[in-house]
Enzyme design. Sequence first.
Site, short mmCIF file in Angstrom:
data_model
loop_
_atom_site.label_atom_id
_atom_site.label_comp_id
_atom_site.label_asym_id
_atom_site.label_seq_id
_atom_site.Cartn_x
_atom_site.Cartn_y
_atom_site.Cartn_z
N LYS A 116 0.88 -1.29 0.08
CA LYS A 116 -0.01 0.09 -0.13
C LYS A 116 0.80 1.26 -0.01
O LYS A 116 0.60 2.23 -0.73
CB LYS A 116 -0.99 0.08 1.28
CG LYS A 116 -1.83 -1.24 1.28
CD LYS A 116 -2.59 -1.57 -0.06
CE LYS A 116 -3.59 -2.41 0.13
NZ LYS A 116 -3.22 -3.90 0.12
N GLY A 165 -9.71 -5.26 4.11
CA GLY A 165 -10.41 -4.48 5.12
C GLY A 165 -9.53 -4.95 6.42
O GLY A 165 -9.97 -4.48 7.36
N GLU A 200 -2.26 7.93 7.55
CA GLU A 200 -2.93 8.80 6.86
C GLU A 200 -4.33 9.65 7.58
O GLU A 200 -4.72 9.32 8.80
CB GLU A 200 -3.80 7.92 5.88
CG GLU A 200 -3.07 7.67 4.65
CD GLU A 200 -4.07 6.71 3.56
OE1 GLU A 200 -3.49 6.48 2.58
OE2 GLU A 200 -5.38 6.55 3.90
N HIS A 208 -16.96 5.63 0.28
CA HIS A 208 -15.92 4.62 -0.46
C HIS A 208 -16.51 4.44 -1.77
O HIS A 208 -17.31 3.71 -2.04
CB HIS A 208 -15.98 3.60 0.42
CG HIS A 208 -14.70 2.57 0.21
ND1 HIS A 208 -14.11 1.72 0.95
CD2 HIS A 208 -14.03 2.34 -1.16
CE1 HIS A 208 -13.30 0.92 0.41
NE2 HIS A 208 -13.26 1.31 -1.15
N LYS A 237 -17.22 -5.04 3.38
CA LYS A 237 -18.35 -4.39 2.41
C LYS A 237 -19.76 -5.39 2.71
O LYS A 237 -19.71 -6.58 2.77
CB LYS A 237 -18.01 -4.26 1.18
CG LYS A 237 -16.90 -3.51 0.77
CD LYS A 237 -16.29 -3.66 -0.56
CE LYS A 237 -15.11 -2.84 -0.70
NZ LYS A 237 -14.55 -3.02 -2.10
N GLU A 275 -9.64 2.31 -5.55
CA GLU A 275 -10.44 2.74 -4.62
C GLU A 275 -9.98 3.91 -4.22
O GLU A 275 -9.04 4.42 -4.15
CB GLU A 275 -10.38 1.65 -3.47
CG GLU A 275 -10.57 0.22 -3.85
CD GLU A 275 -11.12 -0.65 -2.76
OE1 GLU A 275 -11.10 -0.20 -1.63
OE2 GLU A 275 -11.64 -1.80 -2.93
N GLU A 288 -6.20 2.75 -2.39
CA GLU A 288 -5.43 1.38 -2.64
C GLU A 288 -5.94 0.88 -4.02
O GLU A 288 -7.13 1.40 -4.70
CB GLU A 288 -5.81 0.29 -1.73
CG GLU A 288 -7.14 0.05 -1.43
CD GLU A 288 -7.19 -1.25 -0.45
OE1 GLU A 288 -6.37 -0.95 0.65
OE2 GLU A 288 -7.93 -1.90 -0.45
N ASN A 290 -6.90 -2.89 -5.80
CA ASN A 290 -7.24 -4.56 -5.65
C ASN A 290 -6.89 -5.09 -6.96
O ASN A 290 -7.48 -4.74 -7.87
CB ASN A 290 -8.81 -4.52 -5.38
CG ASN A 290 -9.07 -4.43 -4.08
OD1 ASN A 290 -8.49 -5.05 -3.02
ND2 ASN A 290 -9.67 -3.40 -3.63
N ARG A 292 -7.30 -7.77 -8.68
CA ARG A 292 -8.11 -9.04 -8.88
C ARG A 292 -9.39 -8.65 -9.29
O ARG A 292 -9.84 -7.47 -9.21
CB ARG A 292 -8.06 -9.79 -7.45
CG ARG A 292 -8.51 -9.17 -6.30
CD ARG A 292 -8.51 -9.80 -4.92
NE ARG A 292 -8.77 -8.98 -3.99
CZ ARG A 292 -9.86 -8.58 -3.45
NH1 ARG A 292 -10.89 -8.55 -4.07
NH2 ARG A 292 -9.91 -7.66 -2.17
#
Length: 514
Positions: A116, A165, A200, A208, A237, A275, A288, A290, A292
């Site tokens: 990240k 998460g 951060e 989001h 989520k 995201e 970030e 993802n 996949r």
Amino acid sequence: MFEKILIANRGEIALRVARACRELGVRTVAVYSVADRDSAVVRLADEAVCIGPPEGRQSYRNAAAIVEAARRTGAEAVHPGYGFLSEDADFAEICAENGLVFIGPRPEVMLALGDKARARALMRDADLPLPPGSLATVGTAARARAVADEIGYPVIIKCAAGGGGRGMTVVWRAEEFGPAYDRTRSAAQAVFGDDRVYVERYLAHARHVEVQVLCDGHGHGVHLGTRDCSVQRRHQKLIEEGPAPGLSTGTLDALAGAALRGALHAGYTGVGTFEFLVDEAEGFSFIEVNCRIQVEHPVTEMITGIDLVHEQLHIAAGVPLRLRQEDVRISGVAVECRVNAEDPDRGFAPAPGRLARFAPPGGPFTRVDTHGYPGYLVGPYYDSLLAKVVVWAPDRDLALGRMRRALHEFDVDGPGVRTTIPFLRRVLDDAGFRRGRYSTGLVDRMLAVADPPAEPSRRPSAVRPAAPVAGKGVPAAPRQGGPAARRGGPVVEGVAAVRRGVPPGTANHPRRTR
């Protein structure tokens, strides 16, 4: 296109990939743990290989067993789904060194974006906005505290190797920072084997929002619009929808353009998700990538008509992207609800058990991705996701009404089994959610309010007689009638370990430190 693909996953995503392969005429190899012997994908796949005991590290995270299963069955490529090894750069490299195509980005790209902190630096170079904080990881508590004090509280401490998460701690006051920093680093080391963290600014009332991208190996890419994933509990989520509601066209376009710019700058290939956090003034910051397919990918498929798994397979086979940006049309609204085997009344604790009744909803513009069936045992070993209910409608109000109807129809019951359906219905009825004016704090706000009158998690048994349970006079459904079973195809009950280029029978491939 490939002739045979091994699916290195389980549950509904394994079934989703197997179905896409069947549509394209590609043969499939399913892998399964002992606990998943009766899973639906074992029935559907052309071949099935048992790769180990129930514990994930000895089966679905066992790179050696998966690679050997692929080699023994003659698979040309490996589809990792999501979770498990899907974002493991070492696994992608092991596949390549054993002559297998990993269906996903190149290992070096995955390594850069999966870290990240490195991803933040890379996206800064692509001119994506970042939340205030440390650009790189912070090596000492003093340095981390100095960053937090400079940017102001609340802050969030994040694991550089985190994902899904996990590995995040919100700190509201300066006096809480030291203990939170120590806890986060210890947890990062225990869970990810990597204790590096960064800091951060935490946006308490942010949305989001994510952008789906699709890039080939020839330098071309498109974005496929936005999804809002703000309905979360503990950063997991629960409800996703697309396009993100309540945002101006200019903001939606800017988010999509930033994501595609970042993907092309990183040399990304395949399906990926960028995201962002969006504040109340519609300012946004990258958080970030993802690397996949996402759990919520059906939302994008419903509003674009594009099969993302088909596209993954074509791109991995070296086919140039068949879409241009002007070919992408966003139509209507799609909403997805995750039905988990969890008890919301006990802090969303897992609620496993055998399904005596399982009747998903149907109806117009309603899709259910699930691996459940009457008699299926929801075990304690894996993620609690049981089904994804996805609906489409021309506008958001109708989509939400359709989802309420679908959840009302969903009939699931079994000893010990509870689901998130009652809580999902509460969210759909929330006034702020209905207006499209909500943030990542919605679920916490709802949980803080006095509980409403109890709504049963299971429907009364009078609705439908309980189906007979496998092992109680009837055979387990998934073990009958599948291609492998009908043709006497191989259902291998074990594989030896393999590591890079080393014959079967050796120890598991050692994980490199990175």
